[in-house]
Design a protein around this motif. Structure first.
Motif, mmCIF file in Angstrom:
data_model
loop_
_atom_site.group_PDB
_atom_site.id
_atom_site.type_symbol
_atom_site.label_atom_id
_atom_site.label_comp_id
_atom_site.label_asym_id
_atom_site.label_seq_id
_atom_site.Cartn_x
_atom_site.Cartn_y
_atom_site.Cartn_z
ATOM 1 N N GLN A 1 128.357 -54.282 -49.005
ATOM 2 C CA GLN A 1 128.187 -53.368 -47.872
ATOM 3 C C GLN A 1 128.127 -51.915 -48.342
ATOM 4 N N LYS A 2 128.920 -51.581 -49.355
ATOM 5 C CA LYS A 2 128.854 -50.227 -49.923
ATOM 6 C C LYS A 2 127.465 -49.980 -50.505
ATOM 7 N N ALA A 3 126.930 -50.981 -51.216
ATOM 8 C CA ALA A 3 125.589 -50.852 -51.798
ATOM 9 C C ALA A 3 124.548 -50.716 -50.689
ATOM 10 N N THR A 4 124.703 -51.499 -49.624
ATOM 11 C CA THR A 4 123.771 -51.409 -48.492
ATOM 12 C C THR A 4 123.850 -50.027 -47.859
ATOM 13 N N ILE A 5 125.049 -49.527 -47.679
ATOM 14 C CA ILE A 5 125.232 -48.190 -47.105
ATOM 15 C C ILE A 5 124.584 -47.144 -48.001
ATOM 16 N N GLN A 6 124.780 -47.283 -49.296
ATOM 17 C CA GLN A 6 124.179 -46.348 -50.251
ATOM 18 C C GLN A 6 122.650 -46.381 -50.147
ATOM 19 N N ASN A 7 122.084 -47.590 -50.076
ATOM 20 C CA ASN A 7 120.628 -47.738 -49.938
ATOM 21 C C ASN A 7 120.145 -47.128 -48.621
ATOM 22 N N LEU A 8 120.881 -47.359 -47.549
ATOM 23 C CA LEU A 8 120.499 -46.812 -46.246
ATOM 24 C C LEU A 8 120.586 -45.285 -46.246
ATOM 25 N N GLU A 9 121.608 -44.759 -46.905
ATOM 26 C CA GLU A 9 121.726 -43.297 -47.000
ATOM 27 C C GLU A 9 120.547 -42.726 -47.787
ATOM 28 N N PHE A 10 120.145 -43.416 -48.854
ATOM 29 C CA PHE A 10 118.990 -42.984 -49.646
ATOM 30 C C PHE A 10 117.725 -43.023 -48.787
ATOM 31 N N GLU A 11 117.542 -44.112 -48.038
ATOM 32 C CA GLU A 11 116.381 -44.235 -47.147
ATOM 33 C C GLU A 11 116.408 -43.144 -46.080
ATOM 34 N N LEU A 12 117.593 -42.831 -45.578
ATOM 35 C CA LEU A 12 117.733 -41.787 -44.566
ATOM 36 C C LEU A 12 117.278 -40.441 -45.133
ATOM 37 N N VAL A 13 117.678 -40.151 -46.351
ATOM 38 C CA VAL A 13 117.267 -38.898 -46.992
ATOM 39 C C VAL A 13 115.743 -38.862 -47.127
ATOM 40 N N LYS A 14 115.146 -39.981 -47.553
ATOM 41 C CA LYS A 14 113.690 -40.043 -47.689
ATOM 42 C C LYS A 14 113.011 -39.855 -46.325
ATOM 43 N N LEU A 15 113.547 -40.502 -45.291
ATOM 44 C CA LEU A 15 112.960 -40.376 -43.951
ATOM 45 C C LEU A 15 113.114 -38.966 -43.398
ATOM 46 N N GLU A 16 114.249 -38.337 -43.683
ATOM 47 C CA GLU A 16 114.440 -36.955 -43.225
ATOM 48 C C GLU A 16 113.429 -36.031 -43.903
ATOM 49 N N GLU A 17 113.181 -36.253 -45.198
ATOM 50 C CA GLU A 17 112.190 -35.454 -45.919
ATOM 51 C C GLU A 17 110.798 -35.694 -45.339
ATOM 52 N N LYS A 18 110.485 -36.957 -45.068
ATOM 53 C CA LYS A 18 109.195 -37.290 -44.469
ATOM 54 C C LYS A 18 109.068 -36.642 -43.092
ATOM 55 N N SER A 19 110.150 -36.643 -42.341
ATOM 56 C CA SER A 19 110.160 -36.017 -41.012
ATOM 57 C C SER A 19 109.902 -34.520 -41.121
ATOM 58 N N ARG A 20 110.524 -33.864 -42.111
ATOM 59 C CA ARG A 20 110.295 -32.424 -42.313
ATOM 60 C C ARG A 20 108.832 -32.155 -42.652
ATOM 61 N N LYS A 21 108.262 -33.000 -43.511
ATOM 62 C CA LYS A 21 106.855 -32.836 -43.869
ATOM 63 C C LYS A 21 105.957 -33.029 -42.650
ATOM 64 N N MET A 22 106.261 -34.047 -41.846
ATOM 65 C CA MET A 22 105.459 -34.299 -40.648
ATOM 66 C C MET A 22 105.593 -33.140 -39.658
ATOM 67 N N GLN A 23 106.780 -32.603 -39.538
ATOM 68 C CA GLN A 23 106.991 -31.461 -38.652
ATOM 69 C C GLN A 23 106.162 -30.276 -39.129
ATOM 70 N N SER A 24 106.092 -30.100 -40.433
ATOM 71 C CA SER A 24 105.276 -29.029 -41.003
ATOM 72 C C SER A 24 103.801 -29.250 -40.676
ATOM 73 N N VAL A 25 103.342 -30.493 -40.798
ATOM 74 C CA VAL A 25 101.952 -30.825 -40.473
ATOM 75 C C VAL A 25 101.694 -30.566 -38.992
ATOM 76 N N ILE A 26 102.641 -30.954 -38.141
ATOM 77 C CA ILE A 26 102.510 -30.737 -36.697
ATOM 78 C C ILE A 26 102.375 -29.250 -36.403
ATOM 79 N N CYS A 27 103.207 -28.442 -37.032
ATOM 80 C CA CYS A 27 103.133 -26.984 -36.826
ATOM 81 C C CYS A 27 101.775 -26.448 -37.263
ATOM 82 N N SER A 28 101.282 -26.922 -38.400
ATOM 83 C CA SER A 28 99.968 -26.482 -38.894
ATOM 84 C C SER A 28 98.866 -26.872 -37.911
ATOM 85 N N LEU A 29 98.939 -28.103 -37.414
ATOM 86 C CA LEU A 29 97.924 -28.568 -36.469
ATOM 87 C C LEU A 29 97.987 -27.791 -35.154
#
Length: 170
Positions: free
Chosen positions: A74-102
């Protein structure tokens, strides 16, 4: 094995130091505490060892390792989910930037479109103004033709005398 900062004040190890309380994580004694030399695992430690807790029953020896494995999974799963969350947050920031540009591009295109519509309207007005003399000339021609027609009709009526004999002049 994990060491506790607490030491036993009543017993000393073979080095003459107060031993520390350590927890065993080996399958046969999972969670069972013991006293060990304070210098372990450094060089110069003695082999002092004394159990603090009583031995585990067979059932606890079977259950606890499985529970620890689940906790670790479960600790490993939590660690993986936290890593995925960081990646998704970064992707969200990039998408927000694209939205602002558009959105900025849309505003720019709307402004450009409005400008082009204003230019087109101005060109249409200029073109209509150019046609104004032509319209006046056409009106003049139509009025002249109507006058000529009426005069000819009147002339035809006068020269033939009655309406029954009236013919159109081509």
């Amino acid at each position: 094995m994990s060491q506790s900062s607490q030491s036993s004040e009543t017993t000393t190890c073979y080095c003459g130091l107060f031993p520390v309380t350590v927890t065993s994580w080996k399958n046969e004694n999972v969670g069972r505490r013991f006293l060990g030399c304070k210098r372990y695992p450094m060089d110069g430690y003695c082999t002092f060892f004394k159990w603090v807790d009583t031995p585990l029953c067979d059932r606890a020896k079977q259950i606890i390792p499985g529970l620890l494995r689940r906790i670790n999974e479960q600790k490993a799963t939590i660690q993986n989910l936290e890593f995925e969350l960081v990646k998704l947050e970064e992707k969200s920031r990039k998408m927000q930037s694209v939205i602002c540009s558009l959105e900025e591009e849309i505003r720019s295109l709307k402004t450009e479109m409005k400008t082009k519509e204003e230019i087109k309207t101005e060109e249409e007005i200029r073109s209509l103004k150019k046609l104004k003399p032509c319209v006046k000339m056409v009106k003049t021609v139509v009025v002249c033709w109507a006058c000529w027609y009426l005069i000819m009709m009147g002339f035809n009526l006068i020269s033939h005398g009655s309406r029954a004999e009236y013919r159109m002049i081509n």
